[in-house]
Structure formats: C-alpha cells, structure tokens
Design a protein around this motif. Sequence first.
Motif, short mmCIF file in Angstrom:
data_model
loop_
_atom_site.label_atom_id
_atom_site.label_comp_id
_atom_site.label_asym_id
_atom_site.label_seq_id
_atom_site.Cartn_x
_atom_site.Cartn_y
_atom_site.Cartn_z
N LEU A 92 -36.89 -37.30 64.10
CA LEU A 92 -37.75 -36.15 63.85
C LEU A 92 -38.81 -36.78 62.56
O LEU A 92 -38.66 -37.69 61.90
CB LEU A 92 -36.92 -35.20 62.78
CG LEU A 92 -35.82 -34.51 64.22
CD1 LEU A 92 -34.90 -33.70 62.92
CD2 LEU A 92 -36.53 -33.72 64.77
N ARG A 93 -39.92 -36.01 62.66
CA ARG A 93 -40.93 -36.25 61.93
C ARG A 93 -41.67 -35.12 61.24
O ARG A 93 -41.37 -33.89 61.75
CB ARG A 93 -42.25 -37.13 62.57
CG ARG A 93 -41.62 -38.51 63.15
CD ARG A 93 -41.56 -39.27 62.05
NE ARG A 93 -41.16 -40.79 62.50
CZ ARG A 93 -39.89 -41.01 62.91
NH1 ARG A 93 -38.75 -40.42 62.49
NH2 ARG A 93 -39.62 -42.38 63.10
N TYR A 94 -42.43 -35.18 60.37
CA TYR A 94 -43.14 -33.85 59.86
C TYR A 94 -44.57 -34.17 59.47
O TYR A 94 -44.95 -35.57 59.36
CB TYR A 94 -42.54 -33.40 58.40
CG TYR A 94 -42.50 -34.35 57.22
CD1 TYR A 94 -43.72 -33.84 56.43
CD2 TYR A 94 -41.97 -35.43 56.90
CE1 TYR A 94 -44.04 -34.65 55.31
CE2 TYR A 94 -42.12 -36.25 55.88
CZ TYR A 94 -43.34 -35.72 54.91
OH TYR A 94 -43.34 -36.33 53.94
N SER A 112 -29.32 -28.49 60.91
CA SER A 112 -30.39 -27.91 60.41
C SER A 112 -30.19 -26.44 59.88
O SER A 112 -30.45 -25.59 58.92
CB SER A 112 -31.77 -28.33 60.79
OG SER A 112 -31.96 -27.29 62.09
N TYR A 122 -43.40 -24.08 53.65
CA TYR A 122 -43.00 -24.30 54.91
C TYR A 122 -43.69 -23.54 55.86
O TYR A 122 -43.69 -22.31 55.88
CB TYR A 122 -41.60 -24.27 54.93
CG TYR A 122 -40.75 -24.87 54.05
CD1 TYR A 122 -40.58 -26.26 54.45
CD2 TYR A 122 -40.43 -24.56 52.77
CE1 TYR A 122 -39.90 -27.14 53.12
CE2 TYR A 122 -39.80 -25.05 51.88
CZ TYR A 122 -39.27 -26.41 52.18
OH TYR A 122 -38.98 -27.26 51.03
N LYS A 132 -32.59 -32.33 54.88
CA LYS A 132 -33.05 -33.66 54.36
C LYS A 132 -32.66 -33.83 53.04
O LYS A 132 -32.05 -34.87 52.53
CB LYS A 132 -34.68 -33.84 54.65
CG LYS A 132 -35.33 -35.08 54.06
CD LYS A 132 -36.75 -34.76 53.98
CE LYS A 132 -37.52 -35.91 53.40
NZ LYS A 132 -37.50 -35.88 51.78
N TYR A 184 -34.98 -27.83 58.20
CA TYR A 184 -34.76 -29.18 58.33
C TYR A 184 -34.92 -29.78 56.99
O TYR A 184 -34.25 -30.95 56.53
CB TYR A 184 -35.70 -29.71 59.49
CG TYR A 184 -35.11 -30.01 60.77
CD1 TYR A 184 -34.15 -30.82 60.97
CD2 TYR A 184 -35.42 -29.03 61.98
CE1 TYR A 184 -33.64 -30.94 62.39
CE2 TYR A 184 -34.99 -29.25 63.08
CZ TYR A 184 -34.00 -30.22 63.41
OH TYR A 184 -33.46 -30.35 64.49
N TRP A 185 -35.87 -29.22 56.41
CA TRP A 185 -36.17 -30.01 55.02
C TRP A 185 -35.22 -30.00 54.14
O TRP A 185 -34.59 -30.88 53.28
CB TRP A 185 -37.65 -29.37 54.60
CG TRP A 185 -38.04 -30.25 53.44
CD1 TRP A 185 -37.94 -30.12 52.13
CD2 TRP A 185 -38.96 -31.29 53.45
NE1 TRP A 185 -38.66 -31.25 51.34
CE2 TRP A 185 -39.31 -32.07 52.50
CE3 TRP A 185 -39.56 -32.00 54.77
CZ2 TRP A 185 -40.36 -33.06 52.18
CZ3 TRP A 185 -40.34 -33.02 54.66
CH2 TRP A 185 -40.64 -33.74 53.46
N ILE A 224 -42.27 -29.31 61.13
CA ILE A 224 -41.62 -30.54 61.81
C ILE A 224 -42.06 -30.71 63.11
O ILE A 224 -42.52 -29.83 63.95
CB ILE A 224 -40.02 -29.93 61.85
CG1 ILE A 224 -39.43 -29.70 60.49
CG2 ILE A 224 -39.01 -30.96 62.71
CD1 ILE A 224 -39.32 -30.96 59.45
N ARG A 275 -37.84 -23.29 60.98
CA ARG A 275 -37.37 -24.41 61.47
C ARG A 275 -37.57 -25.69 60.54
O ARG A 275 -36.79 -26.63 60.00
CB ARG A 275 -37.91 -24.78 62.54
CG ARG A 275 -37.72 -26.12 63.42
CD ARG A 275 -38.19 -26.27 64.60
NE ARG A 275 -37.75 -27.39 65.53
CZ ARG A 275 -38.48 -28.44 65.55
NH1 ARG A 275 -39.54 -28.59 65.03
NH2 ARG A 275 -37.85 -29.44 66.14
N ALA A 276 -38.94 -25.65 59.71
CA ALA A 276 -39.36 -26.48 58.86
C ALA A 276 -38.78 -26.38 57.52
O ALA A 276 -37.79 -27.50 56.92
CB ALA A 276 -40.92 -26.58 58.52
#
Length: 156
Positions: free
Chosen positions: A109-111, A143, A76, A88, A84-85, A120, A80-81
């Motif tokens: 949200l997209r990555y 998150s 990551y 998910k 959020y992951w 993210i 934040r990434a």
Amino acid sequence: MAKILYGKTGTDPISFASEIAVRSYDAQDSIVDRVGVGSGTFHLLQQQMDTKKKVIGFNGAEKVPEAVPRHEKDLYINNRAYCYWQAKLWLELGNKLIKDPRWNQLLALRYKTVKGKIQIISKDDLKKEPYNINDIGVADCLSMTFYPAKKLFKMP
C-alpha cells in the motif's frame, strides 16, 4: 492485536456469509464491504444475523462519515483513505499483528496527496507493475475495523 481468524478465496458468497455468521456469533457488530465482490456477502449476512447483531456496510469510495471531526475528516479523500490511515496510526502506536504471511498485503500500500487530501493507491494500480497484487482482502479487512460507524474512541 489483530489476528486473521478466517479467510478463504474463491468461495461463493452464500458459503462465505454462512461461515462468517457462525464465526462472528459472539460479535456485537460486523463490518462488511457492501460494494463489488463483498456486496453478496453483505446482503446475505444482513438476512442471517439475528436482531441482536448489526451488519454494518462499508463503502470505501464514500466520504468520511460525519462522526469524524471536521478537522480530521478534511484530510482524507474518502472512507478508504481514512480507515487505512487509522490502521497505519494504530500500528505506529505499537499495536501488533499476529504473525501471518497474508499481512504482507499491507506492504504494497502507498498513498499520495490529491488536492491536499490523503488518497490510498487504487486497487487497479496495485494490479499493475511493479506491484502485481490482485488481492488485498486481508488489508481491507484490517482497515475496515477502523470505520467509524459508531461512537469514536480516541487513541492515546
């Protein structure tokens, strides 16, 4: 399950922090954004919470904490990434969100991968076409619940 207990846009940090302090009275810890818009609420909560509770500051731009095993941490780009992951993965395991239209923020949200690390989509990019999303506060709150500020628990 995750449920939105309180949310209010456009309120001043003093009123918001007071409301959060009252609503989280029975909580052991509170994780609050400590940069940008959330910083005022974070600092006020630090002052309001009694000594039995701890207000944990979250900065999504920081590196993934040392508490995360290195082989995971290296996946990551930042906190934040990572958080959020983890949210998910939690949802993919079959955990649920209590129905509320504000959860729709998660759908935008997209990555992407940058130098082999998960990143993210930025909040600035979310404000642009095709998203036109100015607020992802609810998604951010979900998150942040996965922030490993304390002992980590393994998901099955």
